[in-house]
Write a protein that holds these residues in place. Sequence first.
Motif, short mmCIF file in Angstrom:
data_model
loop_
_atom_site.label_atom_id
_atom_site.label_comp_id
_atom_site.label_asym_id
_atom_site.label_seq_id
_atom_site.Cartn_x
_atom_site.Cartn_y
_atom_site.Cartn_z
N LEU A 15 47.36 41.00 31.75
CA LEU A 15 48.19 42.09 32.25
C LEU A 15 47.41 43.06 33.14
O LEU A 15 48.01 43.82 33.89
CB LEU A 15 48.80 42.87 31.08
N ASN A 16 46.09 43.01 33.06
CA ASN A 16 45.24 43.90 33.85
C ASN A 16 44.85 43.19 35.15
O ASN A 16 43.87 42.45 35.20
CB ASN A 16 43.99 44.30 33.06
N VAL A 17 45.61 43.42 36.20
CA VAL A 17 45.38 42.73 37.47
C VAL A 17 44.31 43.47 38.27
O VAL A 17 44.45 44.65 38.57
CB VAL A 17 46.67 42.64 38.30
N THR A 18 43.24 42.77 38.61
CA THR A 18 42.17 43.31 39.44
C THR A 18 41.79 42.26 40.48
O THR A 18 42.17 41.09 40.37
CB THR A 18 40.93 43.66 38.61
N ALA A 19 41.01 42.69 41.46
CA ALA A 19 40.51 41.73 42.45
C ALA A 19 39.68 40.65 41.77
O ALA A 19 39.77 39.46 42.12
CB ALA A 19 39.67 42.46 43.50
N ASP A 20 38.91 41.04 40.76
CA ASP A 20 38.05 40.08 40.07
C ASP A 20 38.86 39.11 39.21
O ASP A 20 38.51 37.93 39.10
CB ASP A 20 37.02 40.81 39.21
N LEU A 22 41.93 38.11 39.81
CA LEU A 22 42.57 37.18 40.75
C LEU A 22 41.57 36.11 41.19
O LEU A 22 41.92 34.92 41.27
CB LEU A 22 43.09 37.93 41.97
N ALA A 23 40.34 36.52 41.45
CA ALA A 23 39.31 35.57 41.83
C ALA A 23 39.03 34.58 40.70
O ALA A 23 38.84 33.37 40.94
CB ALA A 23 38.03 36.31 42.22
N GLU A 24 39.03 35.08 39.47
CA GLU A 24 38.79 34.21 38.32
C GLU A 24 39.88 33.15 38.21
O GLU A 24 39.58 31.96 38.03
CB GLU A 24 38.76 35.04 37.04
N TYR A 25 41.15 33.55 38.34
CA TYR A 25 42.24 32.59 38.19
C TYR A 25 42.38 31.68 39.40
O TYR A 25 43.02 30.63 39.31
CB TYR A 25 43.55 33.32 37.91
N THR A 29 35.02 32.32 40.69
CA THR A 29 33.88 32.96 40.06
C THR A 29 33.39 32.16 38.87
O THR A 29 34.18 31.55 38.15
CB THR A 29 34.23 34.39 39.60
N GLY A 30 32.08 32.19 38.67
CA GLY A 30 31.47 31.52 37.53
C GLY A 30 31.80 30.04 37.51
O GLY A 30 31.88 29.37 38.54
N ASP A 31 32.03 29.52 36.31
CA ASP A 31 32.38 28.11 36.16
C ASP A 31 33.85 27.96 35.81
O ASP A 31 34.26 26.96 35.23
CB ASP A 31 31.51 27.45 35.08
N HIS A 32 34.66 28.96 36.17
CA HIS A 32 36.07 28.94 35.84
C HIS A 32 36.82 27.91 36.68
O HIS A 32 36.51 27.69 37.85
CB HIS A 32 36.70 30.32 36.06
N GLN A 33 37.81 27.30 36.07
CA GLN A 33 38.72 26.42 36.78
C GLN A 33 39.93 27.23 37.23
O GLN A 33 40.32 28.19 36.57
CB GLN A 33 39.17 25.26 35.88
N CYS A 60 40.30 40.55 49.27
CA CYS A 60 39.98 39.96 50.58
C CYS A 60 38.54 40.26 50.99
O CYS A 60 37.82 39.37 51.44
CB CYS A 60 40.93 40.50 51.64
N ALA A 61 38.15 41.52 50.86
CA ALA A 61 36.81 41.91 51.27
C ALA A 61 35.73 41.14 50.50
O ALA A 61 34.71 40.74 51.07
CB ALA A 61 36.63 43.41 51.07
N LYS A 62 35.98 40.90 49.22
CA LYS A 62 34.97 40.28 48.38
C LYS A 62 35.06 38.76 48.33
O LYS A 62 34.04 38.07 48.23
CB LYS A 62 35.07 40.83 46.95
N TYR A 63 36.29 38.21 48.41
CA TYR A 63 36.45 36.81 48.07
C TYR A 63 37.15 35.95 49.13
O TYR A 63 37.32 34.76 48.93
CB TYR A 63 37.25 36.69 46.76
N LEU A 64 37.56 36.54 50.26
CA LEU A 64 38.35 35.76 51.22
C LEU A 64 37.59 34.55 51.75
O LEU A 64 38.15 33.46 51.87
CB LEU A 64 38.80 36.65 52.38
N SER A 65 36.32 34.73 52.06
CA SER A 65 35.54 33.61 52.56
C SER A 65 35.47 32.47 51.54
O SER A 65 35.65 31.29 51.88
CB SER A 65 34.12 34.06 52.92
#
Length: 246
Positions: A15-20, A22-25, A29-33, A60-65
């Motif tokens: 329920l806690n939506v953050t840029a990080d 979103l990147a995890e899902y 990031t890390g070894d996440h699928q 976008c700034a952190k993870y778009l690439s």
Amino acid sequence: MSWMSGTQAGMQGLLNVTADSLAEYCGLTGDHQANSVFLESQLGLLQRNSSQNVINSEFCAKYLSALVGAYDAQDAAFNVPMRMLNAIAYLPYFARFLLTAAKTSICKTQAHRMATASSAPADPVHIVEMCQFLSTLLALQGTNSVSEEDKQALLPKLREWNRKYQKQQITRCLKQLEDDPETTILAGGLKQHCESSLNECGLDGCGKSGTSKLLQCSRYDHIFCDRDHQKKSWPSHKATCFLAVF
């Protein structure tokens, strides 16, 4: 931690939506699928969140690439990275990324995948999202970025989906590839809107354009007439201003 408390913690995290998150899902990031179910849930929550633009801008700034790299590694026309790209394609960070040097045409890639797919996604919502994403890309990168072979293979599919589902995203995508004059004008307006912060002073009400004599924000490509306009705009500009890593 008990099973119940672990489940509650997991739900609270969802329920806690953050840029990080979103990147995890997205599996960045890390070894996440990648987790399409959790990503869809967070994007649904984000649509009702007043901080949507802030969170998406930071993502976008952190993870778009990295997201585009994950998208390039896919084969299917609909996939988790595409879903996230579709959610942030309206932001100036995405427009800036497309204009950076040595970037391949995402539009060409998406059109080719849709044109050569042996079957359409079973969920019509996914078809609509694919068409929405391609429509935005066609506006930003141009219909000429699609090969004639892919265009001729894709048009019958779009016409069939348009008849079957009658969704404006499919209709718009179809008309863009058919070079419909009215739709071409609308697509030009979308491109101008998405790239406005790259070409016009960021102070509301100014409207001065032309990058040659305007100041460029040091964190991303937002531009201003002068230091005074940059300073006046900062209270509203700072929330979505992040240092881009691409």
